[in-house]
Design a protein around this motif. Structure first.
Motif, PDB file in Angstrom:
ATOM      1  N   ASN A  73       1.399 -46.984  10.334  1.00  7.10           N
ATOM      2  CA  ASN A  73       1.920 -45.633  10.134  1.00  7.10           C
ATOM      3  C   ASN A  73       3.402 -45.556  10.483  1.00  7.10           C
ATOM      4  OD1 ASN A  73       1.337 -42.640   9.693  1.00  7.10           O
ATOM      5  ND2 ASN A  73       2.176 -42.599  11.746  1.00  7.10           N
ATOM      6  N   SER A 120       5.430 -40.394  15.835  1.00  4.08           N
ATOM      7  CA  SER A 120       4.609 -41.605  15.805  1.00  4.08           C
ATOM      8  C   SER A 120       4.882 -42.482  17.023  1.00  4.08           C
ATOM      9  CB  SER A 120       4.883 -42.399  14.527  1.00  4.08           C
ATOM     10  OG  SER A 120       4.472 -41.685  13.384  1.00  4.08           O
ATOM     11  N   CYS A 151      -2.805 -39.900  12.757  1.00  2.00           N
ATOM     12  CA  CYS A 151      -1.715 -40.129  11.792  1.00  2.00           C
ATOM     13  C   CYS A 151      -1.613 -38.981  10.792  1.00  2.00           C
ATOM     14  CB  CYS A 151      -1.923 -41.450  11.068  1.00  2.00           C
ATOM     15  SG  CYS A 151      -1.740 -42.909  12.126  1.00  2.00           S
TER      16      CYS A 151
END
Length: 335
Positions: A73, A120, A151
């Motif tokens: 991700n 993230s 995510c």
């Protein structure tokens, strides 16, 4: 560019001198060349590094690990963020020549990549904190679908935070007729600046807290064995701070009106902003190195890619056995 206004009571001065916009032709020439070169380099480095990480995960790993899901991700967010850098490089050189619809699209992609990248990194840090500091609780969070859900939440949050960039970004000329793709309303530009500043402060506070707790957990157990881990953790925190802190500080300073009305101060801020902006953007090149390629498993996979596979056949078998025997350490294996 802001114009300087004179006080109405000062009748003995020539107001025309104060109403002239700041002359920044040399600044713009420097910015165009500097941005074109650095953006191109960052784009190429980010493309190579993050694509390599995705290839290694696809070829040698799988997405049954939440750590790998977060790494994939993060690489995708870095690729999304860096994908608009060539457009901004051309924009600084020629002006915005792509039309208003693409202006909104590029602003949205840039904002989503920016926000999702920082969120993230913060999410990965929180997960590592749980795995190391609260290992028993981590056993309940190891299911891959939970990583996918996190995510998706990251991307949704980033899309929501990027809405002002989509709605209020417009193509408009500056005082020299140079077409700009920017916020037409200064209020929303300031709002976006403070939103980015707040996100950075929150993320840095969380990352620092989590890694301090991780260090306190790791050091007393095996101090010699964990020396590399400690160095890597400190490097991650320092690089994150040095990359994004100057950029956010300058964004805040540039949002202060009275600093922009002084041409000398405004020019210095613009020069500094060009440099700090590129330092911040280069973080998308460093992420693959800091969060993936320095890991033991990833280094072995790199060797497998560039050398004969038979040399590492026995090592790969041993690695699979070790990963099964030490499953509770799997999500911290990047160190």
């Amino acid at each position: 560019m802001m114009e300087t206004t004179a006080n109405a009571s000062d009748t003995n001065y020539d107001y025309s001198e104060f109403n002239k916009p700041c002359e920044k032709h040399i600044l713009f020439e420097f910015g165009a060349l500097f941005t074109a070169v650095l953006n191109s380099c960052i784009f190429v480095a980010a493309l190579i590094g993050n694509t390599l990480v995705l290839w290694i995960v696809a070829k040698y790993e799988n997405l049954s690990s939440i750590t790998n899901i977060f790494i994939v991700n993060l690489s995708i967010t870095d690729l999304v963020f860096s994908s608009v850098l060539p457009f901004w490089a051309a924009y600084h050189w020629f002006g915005w020549i792509y039309g208003e619809p693409l202006c909104k699209v590029m602003s949205a992609i840039f904002s989503v990549g920016f926000y999702s990248g920082i969120i993230s990194l913060t999410s990965m840090t929180i997960y590592r904190y749980v795995v190391v500091v609260h290992p028993h609780s981590a056993l309940r969070t190891r299911k891959p679908w939970k990583g996918v859900v996190v995510c998706l939440i990251i991307w949704l949050t980033s899309l929501l935070m990027a809405i002002p960039a989509v709605i209020f970004s417009e193509v408009h000329p500056d005082n020299d007729g140079f077409l700009k793709c920017d916020y037409a309303d200064a209020t929303w530009e300031v709002f976006s600046t403070y939103q980015q500043n707040l996100l950075f402060l929150i993320s840095f506070a969380i990352i620092t807290f989590c890694y301090v707790c991780i260090l306190r957990t790791l050091l007393p157990s095996r101090p010699q064995r964990n020396q590399k881990t400690v160095k890597l953790i400190l490097t991650i925190v320092v690089v994150f701070f040095l990359s994004w802190a100057p950029y956010n500080i300058l964004m805040f300073l540039k949002s202060i009106d009275h600093l922009q009305t002084d041409c000398k101060i405004s020019g210095h801020l613009d020069y500094a902003m060009y440099i700090c902006e590129k330092v911040a953007f280069s973080h998308c090149c460093l992420n693959p190195v800091l969060y993936a390629l320095v890991g033991i498993k990833f280094r072995r996979h790199l060797k497998q890619m560039f050398y004969r596979p038979c040399i590492f056949k026995e090592q790969s078998s041993n690695m699979r056995v070790n990963s099964q025997d030490n499953l509770h350490h799997e999500d911290f294996s990047l160190y």
